[in-house]
Write a protein that holds these residues in place. Structure first.
Motif, PDB file in Angstrom:
ATOM      1  N   GLU A 242      10.589 -22.007  53.536  1.00 36.89           N
ATOM      2  CA  GLU A 242      11.131 -22.875  52.498  1.00 36.89           C
ATOM      3  C   GLU A 242      11.770 -22.059  51.366  1.00 36.89           C
ATOM      4  O   GLU A 242      12.653 -22.560  50.670  1.00 36.89           O
ATOM      5  CB  GLU A 242      10.009 -23.747  51.924  1.00 36.89           C
ATOM      6  N   ALA A 243      11.357 -20.810  51.227  1.00 31.31           N
ATOM      7  CA  ALA A 243      11.876 -19.971  50.139  1.00 31.31           C
ATOM      8  C   ALA A 243      13.091 -19.155  50.556  1.00 31.31           C
ATOM      9  O   ALA A 243      14.143 -19.225  49.927  1.00 31.31           O
ATOM     10  CB  ALA A 243      10.773 -19.044  49.633  1.00 31.31           C
ATOM     11  N   LEU A 263       5.983 -21.248  54.803  1.00 31.03           N
ATOM     12  CA  LEU A 263       6.265 -20.193  53.831  1.00 31.03           C
ATOM     13  C   LEU A 263       5.789 -18.852  54.384  1.00 31.03           C
ATOM     14  O   LEU A 263       4.695 -18.769  54.960  1.00 31.03           O
ATOM     15  CB  LEU A 263       5.539 -20.448  52.511  1.00 31.03           C
ATOM     16  N   CYS A 267       6.628 -14.537  50.522  1.00 30.00           N
ATOM     17  CA  CYS A 267       7.507 -15.378  49.693  1.00 30.00           C
ATOM     18  C   CYS A 267       6.736 -16.374  48.831  1.00 30.00           C
ATOM     19  O   CYS A 267       7.262 -16.877  47.825  1.00 30.00           O
ATOM     20  CB  CYS A 267       8.473 -16.167  50.584  1.00 30.00           C
ATOM     21  N   GLN A 268       5.496 -16.657  49.213  1.00 31.94           N
ATOM     22  CA  GLN A 268       4.803 -17.794  48.605  1.00 31.94           C
ATOM     23  C   GLN A 268       4.485 -17.607  47.117  1.00 31.94           C
ATOM     24  O   GLN A 268       4.576 -18.547  46.341  1.00 31.94           O
ATOM     25  CB  GLN A 268       3.533 -18.133  49.401  1.00 31.94           C
ATOM     26  N   PHE A 271       7.561 -18.284  45.138  1.00 37.19           N
ATOM     27  CA  PHE A 271       7.928 -19.681  45.342  1.00 37.19           C
ATOM     28  C   PHE A 271       7.128 -20.603  44.434  1.00 37.19           C
ATOM     29  O   PHE A 271       7.682 -21.480  43.764  1.00 37.19           O
ATOM     30  CB  PHE A 271       7.710 -20.063  46.808  1.00 37.19           C
ATOM     31  N   TRP A 272       5.812 -20.378  44.364  1.00 33.48           N
ATOM     32  CA  TRP A 272       4.971 -21.259  43.550  1.00 33.48           C
ATOM     33  C   TRP A 272       5.146 -21.015  42.060  1.00 33.48           C
ATOM     34  O   TRP A 272       4.955 -21.928  41.252  1.00 33.48           O
ATOM     35  CB  TRP A 272       3.502 -21.113  43.947  1.00 33.48           C
TER      36      TRP A 272
END
Length: 340
Positions: A242-243, A263, A267-268, A271-272
């Protein structure tokens, strides 16, 4: 300056140092900046050896700008041969990996230059297992271990029949049909796929596609395993982060089984940080970070952890084999649930 002027200018900029770098790249297939620093340091040192004040160039002295300049020149040089240099971030190490990619032919057929027809058919069965058999809505494993690979050493009965029919249609006898590999040959092929940069092997002994393979096979994987007629949001075998929008074979998934949001682990965090709350951007379910894509879909299960503890108590001898059998049982249980 026009594009045509730039193109005609490439040969003037492509000297022996560029040729040496391209040769090193071709020999490896992939390269990171850290690896390139070693190569370019040696090239720069050799280039300056006849100068009176010549000094040895250390890898740390090679700047990223130097590397990017050589990559750009190399990519331009190979483009007339339907090749280019692409890059992607490694899903585990977070290093940027650069790979020489063939832009036209089916990457699976490229193995024909180094492998027999039986070996190529086996590799295709391994990739099918990664993205089909061991990839379901309940458990997206997308990898396998040596024991699972060994079970694929011979073609299923229906595949053998198809090979024999194809051989007859080509005017060849049935003796030309593929007979499969021996167990010892399976191990050799899997190791060669790692050495050639197509597969990676984790500490737990799982084989998965490498960054090079994911870059080179990207469109082929989508065409081979995703349903072009699937509705928006419907589960597909090949899914993207998703990122960063790259394929996810190692990472996290939404806790909602039918949601397709994935994810990368790397990347997470970023992203958050860009969002107000850690909820799935599509289904709005809380993102707990405990639902995995890749080998952790197996290794984080209670069944695997329990089996590993028992294997550990049994000593080293045979422990790897018992863990592999356990992996097989967990995967087979998953297939049974999906069929049910």
């Amino acid at each position: 300056m026009s594009d045509s002027d730039s193109d005609s200018d490439i040969p003037n900029r492509f000297d022996d140092s560029n040729r040496a770098f391209l040769q090193a790249f071709l020999a490896r297939g992939t390269m990171t900046f850290r690896e390139a620093q070693q190569v370019l340091a040696a090239i720069f040192t050799a280039q300056d050896k006849d100068k009176e004040d010549a000094e040895v160039t250390e890898p740390g002295q090679v700047a990223r700008e130097d590397f990017e300049s050589f990559v750009s020149a190399a990519s331009a040089a190979v483009s007339p041969f339907d090749m280019e240099i692409r890059s992607a971030t490694h899903q585990v190490t977070k290093e940027r990996v650069y790979a020489l990619v063939n832009t036209t032919s089916d990457p699976v057929t490229q193995l024909a230059t180094l492998h027999s027809a039986e070996e190529i058919a086996f590799v295709r069965r391994v990739i099918d297992a990664m993205f089909d058999k061991y990839n379901s809505p309940r458990m997206e494993v997308l990898c396998l271990d040596g024991m699972q690979a060994n079970k694929l050493r011979t073609a299923p009965r229906n595949e053998e029949n198809n090979n024999e029919n194809a051989a007859r249609e080509d005017g060849q006898g049935a003796t030309q049909s593929l007979k499969g590999l021996k167990s010892s040959e399976v191990e050799q092929v899997m190791h060669s796929m790692v050495d050639e940069g197509w597969f990676e092997r984790s500490r737990e002994g799982f084989y998965s596609l490498s960054p090079r393979a994911l870059m080179e096979l990207r469109q082929w994987l989508v065409d081979a395993y995703n349903d072009p007629d699937a509705a928006a949001g419907e589960w597909q075998r090949i899914k993207f982060c998703e990122a960063c929008r790259e394929i996810v074979t190692i990472g996290q998934r939404c806790a909602e089984r039918d949601c397709c949001v994935r994810l990368h682990d790397i990347c997470q965090e970023a992203f958050w940080k860009s969002r107000r709350e850690e909820k799935c951007p599509r289904c709005k379910r809380e993102w707990d970070g405990q639902h995995f894509v890749g080998e952790r879909a197996i290794t984080e299960t209670e069944a695997y952890q329990r089996g590993r503890r028992r294997s550990g108590r049994g000593g080293r001898g045979g422990a790897a084999g018992r863990r592999s059998s356990l992996v097989g049982r967990i995967m087979e249980d998953d297939e049974g649930e999906d069929e049910g």
